[in-house]
Design a protein around this motif. Sequence first.
Motif, PDB file in Angstrom:
ATOM      1  N   ARG A  11     -32.923 -31.497 -69.809  1.00 46.41           N
ATOM      2  CA  ARG A  11     -32.186 -31.274 -71.055  1.00 46.41           C
ATOM      3  C   ARG A  11     -30.922 -30.483 -70.757  1.00 46.41           C
ATOM      4  O   ARG A  11     -30.950 -29.562 -69.949  1.00 46.41           O
ATOM      5  CB  ARG A  11     -33.056 -30.512 -72.070  1.00 46.41           C
ATOM      6  N   VAL A  12     -29.831 -30.863 -71.414  1.00 47.24           N
ATOM      7  CA  VAL A  12     -28.551 -30.185 -71.228  1.00 47.24           C
ATOM      8  C   VAL A  12     -27.929 -29.916 -72.590  1.00 47.24           C
ATOM      9  O   VAL A  12     -27.963 -30.771 -73.484  1.00 47.24           O
ATOM     10  CB  VAL A  12     -27.577 -31.037 -70.374  1.00 47.24           C
ATOM     11  N   ALA A  13     -27.371 -28.728 -72.762  1.00 48.90           N
ATOM     12  CA  ALA A  13     -26.652 -28.376 -73.984  1.00 48.90           C
ATOM     13  C   ALA A  13     -25.336 -27.713 -73.601  1.00 48.90           C
ATOM     14  O   ALA A  13     -25.285 -26.913 -72.658  1.00 48.90           O
ATOM     15  CB  ALA A  13     -27.495 -27.451 -74.858  1.00 48.90           C
ATOM     16  N   PHE A  14     -24.277 -28.034 -74.332  1.00 48.24           N
ATOM     17  CA  PHE A  14     -22.979 -27.379 -74.163  1.00 48.24           C
ATOM     18  C   PHE A  14     -22.716 -26.504 -75.379  1.00 48.24           C
ATOM     19  O   PHE A  14     -22.681 -27.001 -76.511  1.00 48.24           O
ATOM     20  CB  PHE A  14     -21.857 -28.414 -74.022  1.00 48.24           C
ATOM     21  N   ASP A  15     -22.537 -25.200 -75.150  1.00 45.02           N
ATOM     22  CA  ASP A  15     -22.316 -24.245 -76.248  1.00 45.02           C
ATOM     23  C   ASP A  15     -23.390 -24.395 -77.318  1.00 45.02           C
ATOM     24  O   ASP A  15     -23.117 -24.331 -78.529  1.00 45.02           O
ATOM     25  CB  ASP A  15     -20.933 -24.439 -76.871  1.00 45.02           C
ATOM     26  N   GLY A  16     -24.633 -24.604 -76.865  1.00 47.23           N
ATOM     27  CA  GLY A  16     -25.756 -24.716 -77.791  1.00 47.23           C
ATOM     28  C   GLY A  16     -25.943 -26.089 -78.409  1.00 47.23           C
ATOM     29  O   GLY A  16     -26.909 -26.304 -79.148  1.00 47.23           O
ATOM     30  N   LEU A  17     -25.051 -27.053 -78.100  1.00 48.80           N
ATOM     31  CA  LEU A  17     -25.147 -28.400 -78.664  1.00 48.80           C
ATOM     32  C   LEU A  17     -25.842 -29.322 -77.664  1.00 48.80           C
ATOM     33  O   LEU A  17     -25.290 -29.615 -76.596  1.00 48.80           O
ATOM     34  CB  LEU A  17     -23.744 -28.926 -78.976  1.00 48.80           C
ATOM     35  N   PRO A  18     -27.040 -29.805 -77.979  1.00 47.01           N
ATOM     36  CA  PRO A  18     -27.769 -30.669 -77.028  1.00 47.01           C
ATOM     37  C   PRO A  18     -27.058 -31.993 -76.811  1.00 47.01           C
ATOM     38  O   PRO A  18     -26.635 -32.646 -77.763  1.00 47.01           O
ATOM     39  CB  PRO A  18     -29.123 -30.886 -77.718  1.00 47.01           C
ATOM     40  N   VAL A  19     -26.918 -32.386 -75.532  1.00 46.06           N
ATOM     41  CA  VAL A  19     -26.305 -33.676 -75.196  1.00 46.06           C
ATOM     42  C   VAL A  19     -27.238 -34.551 -74.351  1.00 46.06           C
ATOM     43  O   VAL A  19     -27.042 -35.760 -74.255  1.00 46.06           O
ATOM     44  CB  VAL A  19     -24.965 -33.488 -74.455  1.00 46.06           C
ATOM     45  N   LEU A  20     -28.230 -33.944 -73.733  1.00 48.73           N
ATOM     46  CA  LEU A  20     -29.236 -34.683 -72.959  1.00 48.73           C
ATOM     47  C   LEU A  20     -30.593 -34.258 -73.488  1.00 48.73           C
ATOM     48  O   LEU A  20     -30.891 -33.061 -73.549  1.00 48.73           O
ATOM     49  CB  LEU A  20     -29.101 -34.359 -71.464  1.00 48.73           C
ATOM     50  N   HIS A  21     -31.425 -35.243 -73.865  1.00 46.36           N
ATOM     51  CA  HIS A  21     -32.623 -34.935 -74.638  1.00 46.36           C
ATOM     52  C   HIS A  21     -33.900 -35.323 -73.892  1.00 46.36           C
ATOM     53  O   HIS A  21     -34.665 -36.169 -74.340  1.00 46.36           O
ATOM     54  CB  HIS A  21     -32.577 -35.665 -75.984  1.00 46.36           C
ATOM     55  N   GLY A  52     -26.019 -29.077 -60.115  1.00 49.43           N
ATOM     56  CA  GLY A  52     -25.443 -27.781 -60.465  1.00 49.43           C
ATOM     57  C   GLY A  52     -23.933 -27.800 -60.561  1.00 49.43           C
ATOM     58  O   GLY A  52     -23.277 -26.807 -60.239  1.00 49.43           O
ATOM     59  N   LEU A  53     -23.359 -28.910 -61.032  1.00 53.84           N
ATOM     60  CA  LEU A  53     -21.905 -29.063 -61.095  1.00 53.84           C
ATOM     61  C   LEU A  53     -21.349 -28.957 -62.513  1.00 53.84           C
ATOM     62  O   LEU A  53     -20.164 -29.194 -62.724  1.00 53.84           O
ATOM     63  CB  LEU A  53     -21.492 -30.414 -60.497  1.00 53.84           C
ATOM     64  N   LEU A  54     -22.188 -28.606 -63.483  1.00 55.90           N
ATOM     65  CA  LEU A  54     -21.712 -28.456 -64.853  1.00 55.90           C
ATOM     66  C   LEU A  54     -21.028 -27.098 -65.037  1.00 55.90           C
ATOM     67  O   LEU A  54     -21.305 -26.150 -64.302  1.00 55.90           O
ATOM     68  CB  LEU A  54     -22.882 -28.585 -65.831  1.00 55.90           C
ATOM     69  N   PRO A  55     -20.134 -26.981 -66.016  1.00 52.75           N
ATOM     70  CA  PRO A  55     -19.462 -25.691 -66.259  1.00 52.75           C
ATOM     71  C   PRO A  55     -20.441 -24.626 -66.748  1.00 52.75           C
ATOM     72  O   PRO A  55     -21.572 -24.934 -67.140  1.00 52.75           O
ATOM     73  CB  PRO A  55     -18.428 -26.030 -67.335  1.00 52.75           C
ATOM     74  N   GLN A  56     -19.993 -23.379 -66.723  1.00 57.22           N
ATOM     75  CA  GLN A  56     -20.870 -22.259 -67.067  1.00 57.22           C
ATOM     76  C   GLN A  56     -21.390 -22.324 -68.495  1.00 57.22           C
ATOM     77  O   GLN A  56     -22.468 -21.804 -68.788  1.00 57.22           O
ATOM     78  CB  GLN A  56     -20.135 -20.938 -66.843  1.00 57.22           C
ATOM     79  N   ARG A  57     -20.634 -22.954 -69.388  1.00 60.21           N
ATOM     80  CA  ARG A  57     -21.080 -23.007 -70.779  1.00 60.21           C
ATOM     81  C   ARG A  57     -22.248 -23.971 -70.981  1.00 60.21           C
ATOM     82  O   ARG A  57     -22.838 -24.013 -72.069  1.00 60.21           O
ATOM     83  CB  ARG A  57     -19.921 -23.403 -71.688  1.00 60.21           C
ATOM     84  N   ALA A  58     -22.595 -24.741 -69.963  1.00 61.55           N
ATOM     85  CA  ALA A  58     -23.724 -25.672 -70.055  1.00 61.55           C
ATOM     86  C   ALA A  58     -25.034 -24.936 -69.780  1.00 61.55           C
ATOM     87  O   ALA A  58     -25.104 -24.045 -68.925  1.00 61.55           O
ATOM     88  CB  ALA A  58     -23.548 -26.809 -69.068  1.00 61.55           C
ATOM     89  N   ARG A  59     -26.062 -25.313 -70.506  1.00 60.96           N
ATOM     90  CA  ARG A  59     -27.405 -24.779 -70.288  1.00 60.96           C
ATOM     91  C   ARG A  59     -28.341 -25.941 -69.987  1.00 60.96           C
ATOM     92  O   ARG A  59     -28.337 -26.942 -70.688  1.00 60.96           O
ATOM     93  CB  ARG A  59     -27.897 -24.021 -71.522  1.00 60.96           C
ATOM     94  N   THR A  60     -29.114 -25.789 -68.918  1.00 63.59           N
ATOM     95  CA  THR A  60     -30.019 -26.859 -68.496  1.00 63.59           C
ATOM     96  C   THR A  60     -31.459 -26.387 -68.532  1.00 63.59           C
ATOM     97  O   THR A  60     -31.745 -25.194 -68.368  1.00 63.59           O
ATOM     98  CB  THR A  60     -29.677 -27.342 -67.079  1.00 63.59           C
ATOM     99  N   ALA A  61     -32.366 -27.333 -68.736  1.00 63.39           N
ATOM    100  CA  ALA A  61     -33.804 -27.055 -68.703  1.00 63.39           C
ATOM    101  C   ALA A  61     -34.507 -28.279 -68.164  1.00 63.39           C
ATOM    102  O   ALA A  61     -33.969 -29.389 -68.196  1.00 63.39           O
ATOM    103  CB  ALA A  61     -34.317 -26.703 -70.102  1.00 63.39           C
ATOM    104  N   GLY A  62     -35.716 -28.088 -67.660  1.00 66.42           N
ATOM    105  CA  GLY A  62     -36.491 -29.178 -67.093  1.00 66.42           C
ATOM    106  C   GLY A  62     -36.694 -28.976 -65.607  1.00 66.42           C
ATOM    107  O   GLY A  62     -36.710 -27.834 -65.122  1.00 66.42           O
TER     108      GLY A  62
END
Length: 312
Positions: A11-21, A52-62
């Motif tokens: 799962r990936v979210a940018f600034d709290g907005l989920p983009v990968l579900h 690990g190439l996403l910007p710092q504002r991205a949050r990942t889980a999984g």
Amino acid sequence: MEPIVEIVDLRVAFDGLPVLHGVDLSIRRGESVGMVGESGCGKSVTWLAALGLLPQRARTAGSVRLAGEELLRAPASCLDKVRGGRIAMIFQDPASALNPVHKVGDQIAEVLRLHRGLERHAAKAEARRLFDQVGIPDAARRLDAYPHEFSGGQNQRIMIAMALAGRPDVLIADEPTTALDVTIQAQILELLQQIQRETGMALVLISHDLGIVGEVCERVLVFYAGRIVEEAPVDRLFAHPSHPYTRGLIGALPSLERPQRRLSAIPGVVPSAADLPSGCAFAARCELRVERCAQWAVELSSVSVDCGHKAA
């Protein structure tokens, strides 16, 4: 066979907005896997997150495991060895991926020193061999040239040489033929297939072009709005598409063999990540929708157990 890469509930979210579900996928050694879908559906983000190439504002889980080793929370020192080493990525635009103020030979030699520990002279000799392998003529002289001195197709070959320098287990080719004419496209795809046969690496091809995927890949993953909506062997997918989105993509393909017909089009547009509907994100564009599509959870279910065909 055990997978070389296994991604679970990514799962990936940018600034709290989920983009990968919650993406689940696995890649076996030597396998060719295609990833298709409209722009912004999550194909490239999946691998940028894994490496690990996403910007710092991205949050990942999984979980992202390479030969059993977890990458998603790995330290930078570990990821530096993986990126360009065990997993290499060819980006869409080779002109922007290559440094315009450094000679191409120096850029490849840097990868060889970092990932294979080669000294200066050995790195230059290996860079020349890689140039020969990817079909750059007069390799010894052209190692001293700059990116702007090459054509688009040659720059893409240089990017492939750079990706191969670390002897990767997995090569991610992200739209590798986007800016090339059809003749050069065919040469690049043939080169990737030849190198895969010679090295035994796994190949992941990210593309909008179903024709290219059908020619190169063994298995296809169809993405829509940050989810995988269908997964199947390539022959099965083209012969028996199950998800309405996949049917829409294949229905938009012209045929050179059958009589001319009016191409079908998928109505509407992909919903914004900030305004995803509940239930199935494709429901508003789907001719088969029913009232409960707005509430059903989107999950991959088996269509054919024998061949591993799944659809949401």
